[in-house]
Motif scaffolding. Sequence first.
Motif, PDB file in Angstrom:
ATOM      1  N   ASN A  64      -2.059   0.616  -7.101  1.00 28.62           N
ATOM      2  CA  ASN A  64      -0.783   0.905  -6.457  1.00 28.62           C
ATOM      3  C   ASN A  64       0.391   0.575  -7.373  1.00 28.62           C
ATOM      4  O   ASN A  64       1.449   1.211  -7.285  1.00 28.62           O
ATOM      5  CB  ASN A  64      -0.650   0.102  -5.161  1.00 28.62           C
ATOM      6  CG  ASN A  64      -1.278   0.796  -3.973  1.00 28.62           C
ATOM      7  OD1 ASN A  64      -0.646   1.583  -3.285  1.00 28.62           O
ATOM      8  ND2 ASN A  64      -2.555   0.499  -3.748  1.00 28.62           N
TER       9      ASN A  64
ATOM     10  N   ASP B  54       0.463   3.997  -2.569  1.00 24.88           N
ATOM     11  CA  ASP B  54      -0.204   5.164  -3.158  1.00 24.88           C
ATOM     12  C   ASP B  54      -1.146   5.817  -2.149  1.00 24.88           C
ATOM     13  O   ASP B  54      -2.142   5.216  -1.743  1.00 24.88           O
ATOM     14  CB  ASP B  54      -0.996   4.724  -4.395  1.00 24.88           C
ATOM     15  CG  ASP B  54      -1.676   5.888  -5.097  1.00 24.88           C
ATOM     16  OD1 ASP B  54      -1.494   7.053  -4.683  1.00 24.88           O
ATOM     17  OD2 ASP B  54      -2.390   5.634  -6.087  1.00 24.88           O
TER      18      ASP B  54
ATOM     19  N   VAL C 227      -5.828  -3.748  -0.892  1.00 23.53           N
ATOM     20  CA  VAL C 227      -4.853  -2.778  -1.406  1.00 23.53           C
ATOM     21  C   VAL C 227      -4.999  -2.784  -2.922  1.00 23.53           C
ATOM     22  O   VAL C 227      -4.521  -3.696  -3.589  1.00 23.53           O
ATOM     23  CB  VAL C 227      -3.413  -3.141  -0.989  1.00 23.53           C
ATOM     24  CG1 VAL C 227      -2.425  -2.154  -1.596  1.00 23.53           C
ATOM     25  CG2 VAL C 227      -3.282  -3.150   0.530  1.00 23.53           C
TER      26      VAL C 227
ATOM     27  N   GLU D  52      -5.534   5.061  -0.647  1.00 21.05           N
ATOM     28  CA  GLU D  52      -5.938   4.802   0.734  1.00 21.05           C
ATOM     29  C   GLU D  52      -7.212   5.586   1.052  1.00 21.05           C
ATOM     30  O   GLU D  52      -7.242   6.804   0.936  1.00 21.05           O
ATOM     31  CB  GLU D  52      -4.834   5.219   1.706  1.00 21.05           C
ATOM     32  CG  GLU D  52      -3.683   4.255   1.764  1.00 21.05           C
ATOM     33  CD  GLU D  52      -4.099   2.875   2.257  1.00 21.05           C
ATOM     34  OE1 GLU D  52      -4.789   2.792   3.279  1.00 21.05           O
ATOM     35  OE2 GLU D  52      -3.721   1.889   1.601  1.00 21.05           O
TER      36      GLU D  52
ATOM     37  N   SER E 297       0.860  -1.193   0.000  1.00 16.41           N
ATOM     38  CA  SER E 297       0.000   0.000   0.000  1.00 16.41           C
ATOM     39  C   SER E 297       0.893   1.239   0.000  1.00 16.41           C
ATOM     40  O   SER E 297       1.250   1.750   1.051  1.00 16.41           O
ATOM     41  CB  SER E 297      -0.929  -0.017   1.223  1.00 16.41           C
ATOM     42  OG  SER E 297      -0.189  -0.277   2.403  1.00 16.41           O
TER      43      SER E 297
END
Length: 289
Positions: free
Chosen positions: A247, A178, A243, A182, A176
Motif C-alpha cells: 500500500n 490500494d 494491510v 484488497e 488500506s
Amino acid sequence: MKNGFLIVRQNKMKTIFFSFTLLYLVFCQSCMRMRMTSKETKTFFKTAKTTYIDSSLVINDFTIHYIETGNKNAPTLFFVHGSPGSWDAFKDYLKDTLLLSKYRMIAVDRIGFGYSNFGQAEDLRTQSYILEKMTQKIANGKPIYLIGHSLGGPTIAEMAADKPNDYAALIVLSGSIDPKAETPEQWRSVIKTRPLRFLIPAALRTSNDELWSLKRDLYDLKPKLRNITTKVIIIHGTKDQLVPYSNVAFMKSELYSAETLDVISIKDANHFIPWVNFEQIRDVLYKLE
C-alpha cells in the motif's frame, strides 16, 4: 421404559441446546460490542487525571459519537479508527500529556460502531462525507490534522480528496488504500447470509459488511487521490499481514499532488502500530504543529 428414558433425554438435550443458542445470541448482540461504556470511559479518564467531553452530533440523520480532550482553542488531532473499532482505539493518545499540551484531540466512533448508529454498515463515501460535515461543525479556526488507522486511512483520504483545503495534514497508519491489495475472503460472503450473519457479534457483522465492499470503494477513491494537496505522512509496518506493505508504494505513486509526502516504515512491525509503536507515532503527531 427405555424408550421413555431416551425421549426425556433427547428433550433435555434439545432444551440445553436451544438455551445455549439463545444465551449465545444474547451475549453476542448485547455484550460483544467492542466499545467502552460511559462508566468505563469515566473511570479511564479519572485514572488518567484528564478532563474529557463525551458527546454526539446529529448529521444527516446519523448520530456521531465522539470523545474530546485538550484545549478547545488549539489545533485539532482528529482520530478515525479502523474496522471493527471505536474511539477508544486512540484512548492513550487522548490522555497523553505531551499531546494535551499542544492540541485539542477528538476521536470518533465511525458509523456502525461504538455509539454511532451501532450495527449500521455504510460505504466509504458515506463515512467520509459525514465526518467531513462533522469537522466543519467542530472547526475552531485552527488547523485540523486527520489521523486514520487501517480502514480509517481511506476514510480520511476521501475526506481530504473532497475538501483538500480543510485539513493541514493526513497521517495514514497502516492504511488500506490500494484496491489491488484488497482480497476479500470468500468466507465473508458466506457469513453475510441469513441466518449465519446473526450468529456473529454485531460489531463484527458491521465490519464484515463494510470490508466486503471496500475493494469497490477503493477503486472509486483512486482517481480522486490526485486531489489531495495537503501534507501526507504514511506510517506502515513492513510485516503487516492484514494491510500489505505494498500500500505504501501505491500511495507514493498516487498522491503526487500532495504538498509533501513522508514515509515512515517500521521494520518488522505488524498492523497494530498505533498501540505497539505508540511512542513513535505520538512523537510524530507532537511535531506536526
